[in-house]
Write an enzyme that holds these catalytic residues in place. Structure first.
Site, short mmCIF file in Angstrom:
data_model
loop_
_atom_site.label_atom_id
_atom_site.label_comp_id
_atom_site.label_asym_id
_atom_site.label_seq_id
_atom_site.Cartn_x
_atom_site.Cartn_y
_atom_site.Cartn_z
N ILE A 90 65.30 -7.40 38.67
CA ILE A 90 64.66 -6.63 37.60
C ILE A 90 63.93 -5.44 38.22
CG2 ILE A 90 62.96 -6.71 35.74
CD1 ILE A 90 63.43 -9.75 35.64
N GLY A 91 64.25 -4.24 37.78
CA GLY A 91 63.58 -3.04 38.30
C GLY A 91 64.19 -2.48 39.57
N ALA A 92 65.37 -2.97 39.97
CA ALA A 92 65.97 -2.49 41.22
C ALA A 92 66.60 -1.11 41.08
CB ALA A 92 67.02 -3.49 41.70
N GLU A 131 57.68 -6.77 29.78
CA GLU A 131 57.90 -7.02 31.21
C GLU A 131 56.62 -6.95 32.03
OE1 GLU A 131 62.44 -5.32 31.93
OE2 GLU A 131 60.73 -4.08 32.47
N GLU A 161 74.26 -3.13 30.06
CA GLU A 161 73.85 -4.38 29.43
C GLU A 161 72.98 -4.09 28.21
OE1 GLU A 161 71.96 -8.70 30.62
OE2 GLU A 161 71.72 -7.01 31.97
N LYS A 179 69.47 -0.55 38.95
CA LYS A 179 70.91 -0.67 38.74
C LYS A 179 71.39 0.19 37.57
CE LYS A 179 69.87 -5.22 36.77
NZ LYS A 179 68.45 -5.20 37.21
N THR A 180 70.62 0.24 36.48
CA THR A 180 71.03 1.06 35.34
C THR A 180 70.97 2.54 35.67
OG1 THR A 180 70.25 -0.64 33.79
CG2 THR A 180 70.60 1.57 32.90
N TYR A 226 59.22 -13.99 27.51
CA TYR A 226 58.14 -13.62 28.41
C TYR A 226 56.78 -14.14 27.91
CZ TYR A 226 61.22 -10.65 31.16
OH TYR A 226 62.23 -10.21 31.97
N ASP A 251 76.36 -1.94 34.84
CA ASP A 251 75.07 -2.19 35.49
C ASP A 251 74.75 -3.68 35.53
OD1 ASP A 251 74.42 -2.69 32.84
OD2 ASP A 251 72.49 -1.65 32.94
#
Length: 381
Positions: free
Chosen positions: A186-188, A320, A208, A190-191, A220, A259
């Site tokens: 999460i947050g890397a 998040e 996604e 990729k998108t 969450y 992604d």
């Protein structure tokens, strides 16, 4: 989408290892300017306008999104990197590399720093011979003649000989792969990377649809209650989306960037679900996994946990903001376990913890070249 245009370049060298000089220039052009589409044979000719060693000359076509002025700056930088030193001395000189812009689409440019078409190209057989080899029917925008006609009309009588050695054309990403999946924690990023690659290569983009999942904000807030419906809904949605989007390529886009990859469903489920629910989930996953096309290349973006938390905070998704470092580390461990057990997966791991590939072109080019130089159909990093 970035507009790609074709430029024709002339490369010459008469010092040092001439074959190596030309090959190094080709690779640097491919890395920093755009994909090299065609390379002519090598033509040997005497020095022009001065007494010097004989030259090796080639012409190449390049697909680039750079504007002519930027292209010129990039070529001068490549010449400098390869050791060329320009002086104020008048006249022609020996050089280990010389790169000229001959044509840029059908544009006509007269500026203080650049003239296109090249003002001397029609007078030089060592330029026209290799250029006609790769673009015989291209129209000279001023002469309004095809280049092979321009060659017939050339008055240059110098001896120009084709030699047997050939140069290697770098293989383009779109020639090696049809489908690349970008993955990461999460947050890397990729998108962001998938969007950039799609824009650069005019690829079909599969993103996604996490924002449409009604269980995500609830998860969450209460992980135990909503973990199983969340993971099942994600699995169903990912399967449906990939089945639809990968069933056939677009008519004009035979290159796909996504992604995510379906296996992330299993990784997240392993982290979030209790053992009994995970075993049930795994049965469903195994049935679905067999039906999904596998990517030609699986790119995993690694970012350290501190950087992930920083990115998550920066993008500001409310649901998040309470993600904890322990949860991110568990997800990374899940990916690591997956990576270590997938012998047949063509895998490329890129550590982007110290990169800003969205705002720094050098970082983005580094990633492109890592993908471009990665061997196809083999696993490794």
């Amino acid at each position: 989408m970035k507009i790609q245009r074709t430029t024709y370049l002339s490369l010459g060298t008469n010092q040092g290892d001439k074959l190596e000089n030309l090959q190094n220039a080709i690779h640097l052009i491919d890395e920093s300017i755009g994909g090299v589409q065609k390379i002519s044979a090598i033509y040997k000719s005497p020095s022009w306008g001065f007494e010097g060693n004989e030259f090796f000359n080639i012409c190449i076509s390049v697909s680039t999104d750079q504007l002519p002025a930027t292209l010129l700056e990039s070529l001068l930088a490549i010449e400098k990197e390869l050791g060329r030193t320009r002086t104020n001395q008048k006249g022609y000189q020996n050089r280990n590399i010389d790169i000229d812009i001959l044509l840029f689409e059908d544009e006509i440019i007269f500026s203080k720093t650049l003239t296109v078409p090249h003002s001397k190209m029609l007078e030089r057989k060592f330029v026209l011979l290799p250029l006609v080899e790769i673009a015989p029917n291209t129209i000279h925008p001023i002469e309004k003649n095809q280049l092979h006609v321009c060659l017939q009309n050339c008055s240059d009588t110098s001896e120009v000989l084709k030699i047997t050695q050939r140069l290697e054309r770098p293989i383009q990403i779109t020639e090696k792969y049809n489908y690349i999946a970008i993955e990461g924690n999460i947050g890397a990023g990729k998108t962001s990377l998938a969007n950039l690659l799609s824009d650069t290569f005019n690829a079909k983009l599969v993103l996604e649809r996490f924002a449409d999942n009604p269980f995500l904000p609830k998860f969450y807030e209460d992980k135990e209650r909503y973990a199983f419906p969340l993971e099942m809904s994600f699995l169903a949605d990912r399967y449906q989306q990939l089945s639809d989007d990968l069933a056939q390529f677009d008519l004009f886009k035979n290159f796909i960037i996504s992604d995510y990859y379906i296996f992330k469903s299993l990784i997240f489920a392993q982290v979030t679900l209790p053992e009994d629910e995970y075993l049930l989930y795994r049965k469903m996953f195994n049935l679905i996994y067999k039906e999904i096309p596998k990517p030609d290349l699986y790119v995993y973006l690694y970012q350290n946990t501190d950087r992930l938390l920083e990115n998550i905070k920066k993008r500001g998704r409310t649901y998040e903001q309470n993600i904890e470092s322990e949860y991110l580390e568990k997800i990374h461990d899940g990916y690591k376990s997956f990576i270590n057990t997938q012998d047949g997966l063509n895998l490329l791991i890129i550590d982007v913890s110290e990169m800003d590939f969205v705002n720094t072109p050098a970082d983005y080019n580094f990633i492109i070249n890592k993908i471009k130089n990665h061997p196809p159909n083999k696993s490794g990093n």
